[in-house]
Design an enzyme around this catalytic site. Structure first.
Site, PDB file in Angstrom:
ATOM      1  N   SER A 127      35.284  44.289  36.778  1.00 40.74           N
ATOM      2  CA  SER A 127      35.764  42.892  37.162  1.00 40.74           C
ATOM      3  C   SER A 127      35.678  41.685  35.950  1.00 40.74           C
ATOM      4  O   SER A 127      36.321  40.908  35.811  1.00 40.74           O
ATOM      5  CB  SER A 127      35.723  42.258  38.184  1.00 40.74           C
ATOM      6  OG  SER A 127      34.335  41.836  38.466  1.00 40.74           O
ATOM      7  N   LYS A 163      30.671  36.864  38.728  1.00 39.17           N
ATOM      8  CA  LYS A 163      31.998  36.123  38.486  1.00 39.17           C
ATOM      9  C   LYS A 163      31.790  34.781  37.547  1.00 39.17           C
ATOM     10  O   LYS A 163      30.682  34.029  37.657  1.00 39.17           O
ATOM     11  CB  LYS A 163      33.137  35.530  39.725  1.00 39.17           C
ATOM     12  CG  LYS A 163      33.351  36.983  40.788  1.00 39.17           C
ATOM     13  CD  LYS A 163      34.082  37.674  39.954  1.00 39.17           C
ATOM     14  CE  LYS A 163      35.019  38.900  40.742  1.00 39.17           C
ATOM     15  NZ  LYS A 163      33.965  40.026  40.934  1.00 39.17           N
TER      16      LYS A 163
END
Length: 219
Positions: A127, A163
């Site tokens: 990701s 993230k």
């Protein structure tokens, strides 16, 4: 302990993880093992590890991580030196006479003066690939404040995630660096369930050490 106690497939599995450890100085990830043996599920990796633990070829180490049994320690080569030798001086202006001398080593403490505040986690997933962070990389994290737009490791709802973090009136937005993944929105009413584990300051992989890019330059 006799290696004949292992089945042929278990022996191949054991040889692969020890060879990998010798080459890379870390154990392979579940994904890397699955790719090597064409396993369809990570459960196959777990079953083989459990078999090796049961037969005494592996042992449980710190944090319940597996490690090779001391009886087979000779299968894992000696670690290399603790630092990079500095062999002298080189001119960056006019040509000068070569000066060769022992100027010590570049160590982790040289590269990271605040090393006591650092820890690493191994990445599982893709990701953050557009930030240059790939599956199997080691992210370097510091127990420090995470500013808006910084990459950080977050613990939320019993799960961890790496993230880019943004704070807003509508809550916390966790943004991936891969268009195949969606943002994760954490609403204010569950903020107490969120814990930022650490601020990302770089990562390490086979190509070397990579420093974090400031958020204002990454956008």
């Amino acid at each position: 302990m006799d290696h004949a106690q292992l089945t042929r497939k278990q022996k191949e599995f054991f040889d692969y993880i020890t060879d990998y450890k010798n080459e890379h100085d870390v154990w392979p990830t579940y994904r890397e093992i699955s790719d090597e043996f064409n396993y369809k599920s990570p459960n196959s990796v777990t079953q083989n590890i459990q078999a090796l633990l049961k037969k005494g070829y592996l042992v449980k180490g710190e944090d319940d991580e597996y490690d090779i049994h001391p009886e087979f320690g000779e299968l894992i080569g000696e670690k290399k030196g603790s630092g990079i030798p500095v062999r002298g001086l080189i001119a960056a202006g006019y040509l000068q006479e070569a000066v060769e001398s022992d100027l010590g080593e570049i160590t982790l403490e040289t590269l990271f003066p605040n090393i006591d505040s650092l820890f690493a986690l191994r990445v599982s997933g893709m990701s953050m690939k557009n930030a240059g962070i790939y599956d199997g990389d080691f992210v370097l994290l510091m127990d420090s404040d995470v500013k808006d737009g910084d990459i950080g490791a977050v613990l939320y709802n019993g799960e961890t995630s790496l993230k880019r973090i943004y704070h807003g009136k509508d809550g916390l937005r966790l943004e991936p660096a891969n268009e195949e993944y969606n943002d994760i929105i954490v609403t204010p009413d569950v903020f107490e369930e969120v814990r930022i584990i650490g601020k990302y300051i770089g990562h390490v992989n086979k190509t070397g050490i990579h420093r974090a890019v400031p958020a204002r330059l990454a956008s």
